[in-house]
Design a protein around this motif. Sequence first.
Motif, PDB file in Angstrom:
ATOM      1  N   LEU A 111      75.286  23.697  -7.357  1.00  0.00           N
ATOM      2  CA  LEU A 111      76.265  22.832  -7.569  1.00  0.00           C
ATOM      3  C   LEU A 111      75.963  22.321  -6.134  1.00  0.00           C
ATOM      4  CD1 LEU A 111      80.106  24.363  -8.156  1.00  0.00           C
ATOM      5  CD2 LEU A 111      78.121  22.624  -9.481  1.00  0.00           C
ATOM      6  N   THR A 112      75.748  22.916  -4.805  1.00  0.00           N
ATOM      7  CA  THR A 112      75.129  22.934  -3.780  1.00  0.00           C
ATOM      8  C   THR A 112      74.087  21.782  -3.739  1.00  0.00           C
ATOM      9  OG1 THR A 112      74.875  24.866  -3.386  1.00  0.00           O
ATOM     10  CG2 THR A 112      77.344  23.571  -2.255  1.00  0.00           C
ATOM     11  N   SER A 113      73.063  22.400  -4.300  1.00  0.00           N
ATOM     12  CA  SER A 113      71.150  20.845  -4.400  1.00  0.00           C
ATOM     13  C   SER A 113      71.792  20.853  -5.185  1.00  0.00           C
ATOM     14  CB  SER A 113      70.951  23.120  -5.182  1.00  0.00           C
ATOM     15  OG  SER A 113      69.768  22.428  -4.996  1.00  0.00           O
ATOM     16  N   GLY A 114      71.991  20.977  -6.171  1.00  0.00           N
ATOM     17  CA  GLY A 114      72.841  19.668  -7.346  1.00  0.00           C
ATOM     18  C   GLY A 114      73.025  18.376  -6.596  1.00  0.00           C
ATOM     19  N   ALA A 115      73.926  19.035  -6.390  1.00  0.00           N
ATOM     20  CA  ALA A 115      74.784  17.541  -5.121  1.00  0.00           C
ATOM     21  C   ALA A 115      74.017  17.426  -4.331  1.00  0.00           C
ATOM     22  CB  ALA A 115      75.948  18.652  -5.183  1.00  0.00           C
ATOM     23  N   GLY A 116      73.634  18.207  -3.579  1.00  0.00           N
ATOM     24  CA  GLY A 116      73.016  17.308  -2.969  1.00  0.00           C
ATOM     25  C   GLY A 116      71.501  16.174  -2.051  1.00  0.00           C
ATOM     26  N   THR A 117      70.880  16.898  -3.952  1.00  0.00           N
ATOM     27  CA  THR A 117      69.919  16.682  -4.534  1.00  0.00           C
ATOM     28  C   THR A 117      70.323  14.799  -5.074  1.00  0.00           C
ATOM     29  OG1 THR A 117      68.697  18.741  -5.042  1.00  0.00           O
ATOM     30  CG2 THR A 117      67.802  16.634  -5.754  1.00  0.00           C
ATOM     31  N   PRO A 126      74.093  18.837   4.944  1.00  0.00           N
ATOM     32  CA  PRO A 126      74.830  20.122   5.147  1.00  0.00           C
ATOM     33  C   PRO A 126      74.933  20.776   3.589  1.00  0.00           C
ATOM     34  CG  PRO A 126      75.751  18.192   5.944  1.00  0.00           C
ATOM     35  CD  PRO A 126      74.661  17.470   5.355  1.00  0.00           C
ATOM     36  N   LEU A 127      74.956  19.936   2.308  1.00  0.00           N
ATOM     37  CA  LEU A 127      74.464  20.433   0.727  1.00  0.00           C
ATOM     38  C   LEU A 127      73.736  21.412   0.595  1.00  0.00           C
ATOM     39  CD1 LEU A 127      76.422  17.596  -0.916  1.00  0.00           C
ATOM     40  CD2 LEU A 127      77.504  19.945  -0.723  1.00  0.00           C
ATOM     41  N   LEU A 128      72.346  20.495   1.168  1.00  0.00           N
ATOM     42  CA  LEU A 128      71.482  21.329   0.821  1.00  0.00           C
ATOM     43  C   LEU A 128      71.188  22.468   1.537  1.00  0.00           C
ATOM     44  CD1 LEU A 128      68.328  17.869   0.840  1.00  0.00           C
ATOM     45  CD2 LEU A 128      70.277  19.595  -1.326  1.00  0.00           C
ATOM     46  N   GLN A 129      71.218  22.389   3.215  1.00  0.00           N
ATOM     47  CA  GLN A 129      71.879  23.710   4.124  1.00  0.00           C
ATOM     48  C   GLN A 129      72.474  24.356   3.472  1.00  0.00           C
ATOM     49  OE1 GLN A 129      69.681  23.090   6.233  1.00  0.00           O
ATOM     50  NE2 GLN A 129      69.952  25.214   7.624  1.00  0.00           N
ATOM     51  N   ALA A 130      73.645  24.314   2.767  1.00  0.00           N
ATOM     52  CA  ALA A 130      75.510  25.298   2.236  1.00  0.00           C
ATOM     53  C   ALA A 130      73.248  25.891   1.647  1.00  0.00           C
ATOM     54  CB  ALA A 130      75.887  24.459   1.962  1.00  0.00           C
ATOM     55  N   TYR A 131      72.838  25.511   0.490  1.00  0.00           N
ATOM     56  CA  TYR A 131      72.111  25.717  -0.302  1.00  0.00           C
ATOM     57  C   TYR A 131      70.912  27.478   0.027  1.00  0.00           C
ATOM     58  CZ  TYR A 131      68.185  26.158  -3.626  1.00  0.00           C
ATOM     59  OH  TYR A 131      67.243  27.597  -4.622  1.00  0.00           O
ATOM     60  N   ARG A 132      70.088  26.762   1.189  1.00  0.00           N
ATOM     61  CA  ARG A 132      69.191  27.523   1.609  1.00  0.00           C
ATOM     62  C   ARG A 132      70.380  29.274   2.445  1.00  0.00           C
ATOM     63  NH1 ARG A 132      67.499  22.197   3.744  1.00  0.00           N
ATOM     64  NH2 ARG A 132      65.545  21.710   2.738  1.00  0.00           N
ATOM     65  N   ILE A 133      71.603  28.961   3.214  1.00  0.00           N
ATOM     66  CA  ILE A 133      72.319  29.812   3.317  1.00  0.00           C
ATOM     67  C   ILE A 133      73.126  30.891   2.123  1.00  0.00           C
ATOM     68  CG2 ILE A 133      74.399  30.364   4.657  1.00  0.00           C
ATOM     69  CD1 ILE A 133      73.805  28.435   6.254  1.00  0.00           C
ATOM     70  N   LEU A 134      72.954  30.447   1.190  1.00  0.00           N
ATOM     71  CA  LEU A 134      73.754  30.359   0.025  1.00  0.00           C
ATOM     72  C   LEU A 134      72.659  31.436  -0.633  1.00  0.00           C
ATOM     73  CD1 LEU A 134      76.286  28.570  -1.872  1.00  0.00           C
ATOM     74  CD2 LEU A 134      77.127  30.499  -0.571  1.00  0.00           C
ATOM     75  N   PHE A 135      71.196  30.997  -0.351  1.00  0.00           N
ATOM     76  CA  PHE A 135      69.797  31.678  -1.449  1.00  0.00           C
ATOM     77  C   PHE A 135      69.580  32.712  -0.796  1.00  0.00           C
ATOM     78  CE2 PHE A 135      65.616  31.496  -2.240  1.00  0.00           C
ATOM     79  CZ  PHE A 135      65.526  32.211  -3.718  1.00  0.00           C
ATOM     80  N   CYS A 136      69.623  32.799   0.931  1.00  0.00           N
ATOM     81  CA  CYS A 136      69.956  33.990   1.844  1.00  0.00           C
ATOM     82  C   CYS A 136      70.914  35.305   1.829  1.00  0.00           C
ATOM     83  CB  CYS A 136      69.202  33.367   3.411  1.00  0.00           C
ATOM     84  SG  CYS A 136      69.333  34.630   4.389  1.00  0.00           S
ATOM     85  N   LEU A 137      71.744  34.637   1.021  1.00  0.00           N
ATOM     86  CA  LEU A 137      72.536  35.848   1.073  1.00  0.00           C
ATOM     87  C   LEU A 137      72.188  36.566  -0.518  1.00  0.00           C
ATOM     88  CD1 LEU A 137      75.732  34.234   2.510  1.00  0.00           C
ATOM     89  CD2 LEU A 137      74.394  36.277   3.358  1.00  0.00           C
ATOM     90  N   TRP A 138      71.747  35.977  -1.186  1.00  0.00           N
ATOM     91  CA  TRP A 138      71.476  36.275  -2.888  1.00  0.00           C
ATOM     92  C   TRP A 138      70.965  37.475  -2.748  1.00  0.00           C
ATOM     93  CZ3 TRP A 138      68.678  33.832  -7.568  1.00  0.00           C
ATOM     94  CH2 TRP A 138      69.979  33.282  -8.116  1.00  0.00           C
ATOM     95  N   PRO A 139      69.700  38.109  -1.775  1.00  0.00           N
ATOM     96  CA  PRO A 139      69.200  39.580  -2.051  1.00  0.00           C
ATOM     97  C   PRO A 139      70.465  40.217  -1.717  1.00  0.00           C
ATOM     98  CG  PRO A 139      68.461  38.452   0.044  1.00  0.00           C
ATOM     99  CD  PRO A 139      69.535  37.191  -0.878  1.00  0.00           C
ATOM    100  N   LEU A 140      71.299  40.261  -0.981  1.00  0.00           N
ATOM    101  CA  LEU A 140      72.742  40.941  -0.517  1.00  0.00           C
ATOM    102  C   LEU A 140      73.085  41.484  -1.933  1.00  0.00           C
ATOM    103  CD1 LEU A 140      73.253  40.080   3.385  1.00  0.00           C
ATOM    104  CD2 LEU A 140      71.472  41.598   2.581  1.00  0.00           C
TER     105      LEU A 140
END
Length: 511
Positions: free
Chosen positions: A205-211, A222-236
């Motif tokens: 959602l954040t990536s799609g909205a930012g794009t 900020p939306l694309l940055q939130a996407y990068r943070i969420l993606f960073c948390l995905w392996p956890l």
Amino acid sequence: MQHPRTSAMTGLLAAGCALGVVALTLKAGEGSHSARDTALSTTTGFLFLLAGAVAHVRRPANPIGVLIALVGVALFLEDLQFAQNPVLYTIAVPLRAASSPVIAHLVLAFPHGRLRSRWERLLVAAAYLVVLGSGVVGLLVDDDPRDLLALWPGSGALADRALEPAATAVSAGVVVVLLYRWLTGRLPQRRLLSPVVVIALAGALTSGAGTALGDAHPLSGPLLQAYRILFCLWPLAFLAGVMRARVGNAEMVRLLLERDGTGLAALVQDDEVWKDSRSIDALNAAAGLVLDNQRLTAELEQRLAEVRASRARLVAAGDEERRRLERDLHDGAQQRLVSVVLLLRMAGRRSGAELPPEIRALLTGAVDELQTAITELRELARGIRPAILTEAGVVAAVRSLADRIPMEVALTVGTVPRLDAAVEATAYFVTSEALTNALKHARTDRADVRIEVAGAELRVEVTDAGVGGADPEGGSGLAGLRDRVQALGGELDVASGPGGTAVTAVIPLAG
């Protein structure tokens, strides 16, 4: 003993760390990415490597750890496109989206590392084919001068538009499968999938909205940055799910079989219900209850066998005691009474003329009473255990009983060989008690007796057409016979009604 996948995991981690250092250097030197973006992307790759390593150490039989680490390697391979070296850049062009099919594979195989349906395998194969195919096409049409294999430069946009629908369809299929699992899954499955689904949906959602908002919009960054943070948390999120889940069939079977060093059962896992650690603990507790129940059942069966054996020994001891009483009565009291009768008769003959009439009458009365006592004693001894039963068997003993009893007895006998003494005695006493009850209470002048061997059992049936009313609980006779029959492992059935009474005993021959 080292698991076979450990070597592959070691190679992946070594390659991933090396590629991570290279990717960090290339991305930092390229200059178009901020330090924060570079740090987040590099951290994401190393987190996938770390999560894969931990998952493999904790669950070496589960291939999901290798898949998690492979995502980290693929992310670093994508960053090789920032290399200025033409050879390295040419190698990196087909790998610009290398992480996408691996992530699709990871999502569909989570948490047990296996694709469970044909549709999942088709989706994953399509993802690899589309990404690698688009990469090869991009290699041939790329207009970058570093591409050494560009045959048709400038056609990249056209190729991307041709492959974009296929990529979109594969992505949509993966999302649909993931949501379907979560919506239709049971509680353990939802608990494992929830972190992965939440981060995936929030990131999408954040990536799609930012794009969609475009680079000029103030919320796009900020939306694309939130996407990068969420993606960073995905392996956890993947690692948390693996830690809460057991690996599947092999470890569950081993878990159960090794409980207390005692074999329990082979447990087949339902692939539609992923077991988390609490479910496995519950299974282990249930298996323990099953084991304890089986142990108690075995002990109870052993005690029951001991009780049956002791009851059979008591019956045998009782029969032996009857035979001893019979011998004692015959050789002791009965012989003494016969001797007294002979002495009294001899005294009467010698002094009969000299005795007064009243004395002679007393002697005659005493002799008659003694004769009655001897007759009753003989009947008592015969009731304890007839000698004919020991000498000729149950059939002869029942025939003798039928001849003596003052009623018509129709005897039907199959092929009955000599049997165990306890079995013969029990069959005789069942017949004797049933005929005696018919004579006393049935108000009939006929009874039918059937004795036969059926398989490994002796069957005795005594029936009459009297008034009925026989009750095994109402007296000691039939109740005692039932206990005696059951002590030999048999059953005594009494059916009594207005049409008559039927007493049936089934006695195992091995009694």
